[in-house]
Design an enzyme around this catalytic site. Structure first.
Site, short mmCIF file in Angstrom:
data_model
loop_
_atom_site.label_atom_id
_atom_site.label_comp_id
_atom_site.label_asym_id
_atom_site.label_seq_id
_atom_site.Cartn_x
_atom_site.Cartn_y
_atom_site.Cartn_z
CD GLU A 1 -1.57 2.37 1.91
OE1 GLU A 1 -2.34 3.35 1.88
OE2 GLU A 1 -0.46 2.43 2.48
CG HIS B 1 4.28 7.57 6.78
ND1 HIS B 1 4.37 7.73 5.41
CD2 HIS B 1 3.22 6.76 6.97
CE1 HIS B 1 3.41 7.06 4.81
NE2 HIS B 1 2.70 6.45 5.75
#
Length: 358
Positions: A214, A322
């Site tokens: 993804e 992230h």
């Protein structure tokens, strides 16, 4: 209260390495838990995995997916002195990388490393006052030569992942780990299958699991949609929280409930599906937060399969995604779980038709 099943599941999922394209260890965990819920497992040719819960065979095909991959790195070169050059996999902000620990995943086992760069003490003033470019960073695995690195099993092309143990915080509702984006969705898919096994009779056929890659372009979502051919899709994914100092609070806040994503640059929530989700939240007293996102999810790809698939994102906020460490709130997870289970249990042909044509 969090139960022992959840704690064990979250620890295993978040601590497993799963850089994009290298999701095998996470897939093994998914397969183990899915196998306890159903005898029917399907996979696409890239490695996405789904368990099948069959209710009404004439009902809609409902696809529910997290994604197994996390933002990570790939080793690209070993210098003569044994330092590794690397390629980022997924979206990294360079300022969160320096001096962080990583694991290089080799056939011989895990090799410890740390991300380094030229120290600021020897940089000119113009470079010292600017963020360090990722291209000038390297990974130090504590060896003296390329040959020593190779004896450890290190080679170009191997995946590298962040290091962060699963850690309940002082407030035990707050949970710190790497890869909540998106081991949250992997866990929720497993819990949905577990619920449907314990309470069968849903008015549809559910495919619940997780995709691959993804973070590098929703690749597994495309192939999984071709495999499953869904009538409706729910992406379960974590999004950046907006409740920290200095934030404009555009994202959700931890403890505020499930994120109701109305828009992102790749996706607009259909009115009929929006009504269904919000009505369900209000009927079930599930807290929710309206969310306008700047980044996309697997929803971007699955909604465009075939003639189009009604699609929604059932998300939660997570601080510091992230990066090496991220944080979620257990209450948000439980809100998302309650919403997903409630919607799946009411999604029959009549409800699907209302979503499509409202």
């Amino acid at each position: 209260m969090t139960n022992d099943f959840q704690l064990a599941l979250w620890k295993r999922l978040t601590e497993a390495p799963g850089a994009p394209g290298f999701e095998g260890p996470v897939r093994d965990i998914m397969r183990e838990y899915i196998s306890d819920c159903t005898d029917e497992i399907v996979c696409d040719n890239l490695g996405s995995i789904f368990g099948v819960a069959r209710g009404d065979e004439n009902g809609p095909r409902v696809m529910v997916a997290g994604h197994m991959d996390e933002v990570g790195f790939m080793a690209t070169r070993i210098s003569e002195k044994g330092f590794l050059s690397f390629q980022t996999l997924g979206g990294w902000w360079g300022q969160v990388l320096l001096a962080q620990r990583v694991h290089v995943i080799t056939p011989n086992g895990t090799v410890e490393g740390i991300i380094g760069s030229i120290p600021p003490h020897v940089l000119g003033e113009d470079l010292r006052n600017r963020p360090m470019d990722v291209r000038n960073m390297f990974i130090d695995i504590g060896v003296e030569s390329r040959e020593e690195a190779e004896r450890l099993g290190v080679r170009p092309g191997q995946p590298i992942v962040p290091v962060c143990p699963f850690t309940p915080m002082a407030n035990p509702k707050r949970l710190l780990a790497k890869a909540w984006d998106n081991r949250y969705g992997c866990s929720l898919a497993i819990e949905l299958l577990r619920e449907l096994k314990q309470s069968p009779g849903h008015p549809n056929v559910v495919y619940a699991g997780a995709t691959v890659q993804e973070e590098v372009g929703t690749r597994g979502a495309k192939t999984s949609a071709h495999l499953i051919q869904p009538d409706v899709f729910f992406a379960v994914d974590a999004s950046p929280a907006g409740d920290i100092p200095g934030s404009r609070e555009e994202g959700g806040k931890l403890g505020g409930g499930v994120l109701m994503r109305l828009y992102d640059p790749t996706f607009i929530l259909m009115p009929g599906l929006s009504d269904l989700l919000i009505e369900t939240c209000e009927q079930e007293n599930i807290p929710y937060q309206i969310y306008i996102a700047k980044g996309g999810t697997d929803a971007a790809s699955v909604q465009l399969y075939g003639a189009g698939v009604p699609t929604a994102v059932i998300g939660i906020p997570s601080r510091y995604i992230h990066s090496h460490a991220s944080m979620i709130d257990r209450d948000d997870y439980e809100a998302a779980k309650r919403l997903l289970i409630a919607v799946v249990k009411k999604l029959d042909r009549t409800v699907l038709d209302a979503i499509r044509f409202r």
